[in-house]
Write an enzyme that holds these catalytic residues in place. Structure first.
Site, PDB file in Angstrom:
ATOM      1  N   GLY A 102     -14.806  42.948 127.580  1.00  0.00           N
ATOM      2  CA  GLY A 102     -15.724  42.184 126.820  1.00  0.00           C
ATOM      3  C   GLY A 102     -16.350  43.228 125.808  1.00  0.00           C
ATOM      4  N   ASP A 141      -7.212  43.422 128.375  1.00  0.00           N
ATOM      5  CA  ASP A 141      -8.465  42.346 128.378  1.00  0.00           C
ATOM      6  C   ASP A 141      -8.815  42.414 126.868  1.00  0.00           C
ATOM      7  OD1 ASP A 141     -10.894  40.765 128.880  1.00  0.00           O
ATOM      8  OD2 ASP A 141     -11.561  42.333 129.968  1.00  0.00           O
ATOM      9  N   TRP A 142      -8.029  41.798 126.178  1.00  0.00           N
ATOM     10  CA  TRP A 142      -8.536  41.644 124.599  1.00  0.00           C
ATOM     11  C   TRP A 142      -9.053  40.286 124.492  1.00  0.00           C
ATOM     12  CZ3 TRP A 142      -3.679  41.392 120.685  1.00  0.00           C
ATOM     13  CH2 TRP A 142      -4.135  41.044 119.404  1.00  0.00           C
ATOM     14  N   GLU A 143     -10.558  40.669 124.196  1.00  0.00           N
ATOM     15  CA  GLU A 143     -11.452  39.406 123.955  1.00  0.00           C
ATOM     16  C   GLU A 143     -11.729  39.234 122.698  1.00  0.00           C
ATOM     17  OE1 GLU A 143     -14.708  39.342 126.996  1.00  0.00           O
ATOM     18  OE2 GLU A 143     -13.332  40.072 128.414  1.00  0.00           O
ATOM     19  N   PHE A 144     -11.426  38.507 121.909  1.00  0.00           N
ATOM     20  CA  PHE A 144      -9.863  37.766 122.210  1.00  0.00           C
ATOM     21  C   PHE A 144      -9.179  37.658 120.728  1.00  0.00           C
ATOM     22  CE2 PHE A 144     -13.126  35.692 124.907  1.00  0.00           C
ATOM     23  CZ  PHE A 144     -12.525  35.567 126.380  1.00  0.00           C
TER      24      PHE A 144
END
Ligand SMILES: *[C@@H]1O[C@H](CO)[C@@H](O)[C@H](O)[C@H]1NC(C)=O
Ligand SMILES: *[C@@H]1O[C@H](CO)[C@@H](O)[C@H](O)[C@H]1NC(C)=O
Ligand SMILES: *[C@@H]1O[C@H](CO)[C@@H](O)[C@H](O)[C@H]1NC(C)=O
Length: 378
Positions: A102, A141-144
């Site tokens: 994040g 965890d590519w947000e987003f």
């Protein structure tokens, strides 16, 4: 007890449509993310590996110039220490490193994923890094991805990643690296940014599983009312894990590839009126904690110190406590074990925690969660 559990499971399952007819043959995933910035106070050697199957190192970022993992020496040393100390543990756990997180540079992911050449540079470097430091897998965890184009880039990235992982495993005669992704609680974004959907087909084909972030439904961006930030159910809105997980199932992602996120932290608000204190009660700002966030340990300390009144909210499957105008919503042992039972009753692959070091010193939540997943039914 057994009957009660059966009845509870039946209620859960009925709320889902199109339940798979068979049990998942895959071993369960009981995972947790380890935030590396707490390595001083919470070294990997302190992890009770009996309670988990997979531990994620959080996080690494590729260079924004080379797209490779050009890591400082201190990080390299930490990665080696992480995998070696967890491998020496009895029982051992599998280790993955998570890329992004994040607040990380999501435009960088879009740039990397936008063409085959930069994707390959990034992918090769991720695999080399995993092998060099003895990890069992990788997580993104590519947000987003922020629009439909970036969702296509995400599909291209994981498809190419899987191909490269399989080729590397064949060439080196090793176990293929695991590949997972942390994703939004729902398969599509409807209320935030451009409407867009995750590429369910590419996810089903290329990832071992997704870590569905079933939390942060409410927070400091809305201080007008208290909220259960990881509500399992919400009769009034789509902000619930039940809604989100069902959307992933409807999108076509197999249940055996879905790991349900459970937060080891709570969110706080300041009540408008100390006598109106339910879930959804009027509020005027965030409450105790760091910008309205408290780890489970801090919630316990707050409850004990202030002698707050503790309430279990069966409707949302969450706990909250309040004293005067301070209000904290969180997951306790009961809501967590209910969620774990829900995940298992719906044939999901398992559950994961954000984050490992937020549990109480005696591993209260992690221990009960691990017991709540009935391993012997497989
Ligand atoms: C790359 O990262 C550096 C260091 O974090 C930052 O100063 C720079 O602005 C970034 N460049 C781009 C193009 O994002
Ligand atoms: C919830 O999502 C459904 C589609 O899945 C949509 O039709 C409905 O309008 C949404 N409800 C709310 C309150 O946003
Ligand atoms: C709550 O209010 C009472 C009465 O004003 C006060 O004595 C007490 O210290 C307060 N407790 C907290 C935790 O704020």
């Amino acid at each position: 007890m057994a009957l009660l559990k059966f009845l509870m499971c039946s209620v859960f399952v009925l709320t889902f449509t199109a339940r798979a007819a068979h049990m998942s043959p895959s071993p369960p995933v009981k995972a947790a993310y380890w935030p590396s910035w707490f390595s001083e106070s919470f070294p990997p050697s302190a992890i009770n590996t009996a309670l988990f199957t997979h531990i994620y190192y959080a996080f690494l970022m590729p260079s924004n110039r080379s797209f490779t993992f050009d890591l400082p020496e201190t990080t390299k040393a930490e990665l080696s220490q992480f995998t070696s100390s967890l491998r020496r543990k009895n029982p051992p756990v599998k280790t993955l490193f998570s890329i992004g997180g994040g607040g990380s540079d999501s435009d960088l992911f879009a740039r990397i994923a936008s063409n085959a050449k930069s994707r390959q540079i990034f992918i090769d470097s991720s695999i080399n890094t995993a092998r060099k430091f003895g990890f069992d897998g990788l997580d993104i965890d590519w947000e987003f991805p922020k629009d439909t184009t970036e969702m296509e880039y995400f599909a291209d990235l994981i498809t190419q990643w899987r191909k490269t992982i399989d080729r590397e495993a064949k060439l080196t005669s090793r176990q293929p690296l695991l590949l997972s992704a942390a994703v939004y609680y729902a398969s599509e974004f409807r209320t935030y940014g451009e409407p867009r959907s995750f590429p369910a087909a590419a996810i089903s084909k290329s990832l071992d599983w997704i870590n569905v972030m079933c939390f942060d439904y409410h927070g400091s961006w809305d201080t007008t009312a208290t909220g259960a930030h990881a509500a399992l159910f919400d009769p009034h809105t789509n902000l619930s894990s039940h809604y989100g997980l069902r959307s992933w199932i409807s999108a076509g992602v197999p249940r055996s590839k879905m790991v349900m996120g459970i937060p080891l932290y709570g969110k706080s608000w300041t009540l408008k009126d100390p006598y109106v204190h339910g879930v959804g009660a009027p509020a005027v700002g965030v409450g105790p904690g760091d910008q309205g966030i408290l780890t489970y340990v801090q919630v316990k300390e707050f409850n004990e110190k202030t002698k707050a009144t503790i309430v279990y909210d069966i409707r949302t499957v969450s706990a909250y406590s309040y004293i005067n105008t301070s209000w904290v919503g969180y997951d306790d042992v009961k809501s967590t074990t209910t969620k774990v039972e829900f995940a298992q009753a719906n044939d999901l692959r398992g559950y994961f925690f954000w984050a490992l070091s937020y549990d109480s010193g005696d591993w209260e939540i992690s221990t009960h969660a691990s017991k709540a997943w009935v391993d012997d039914q497989y």
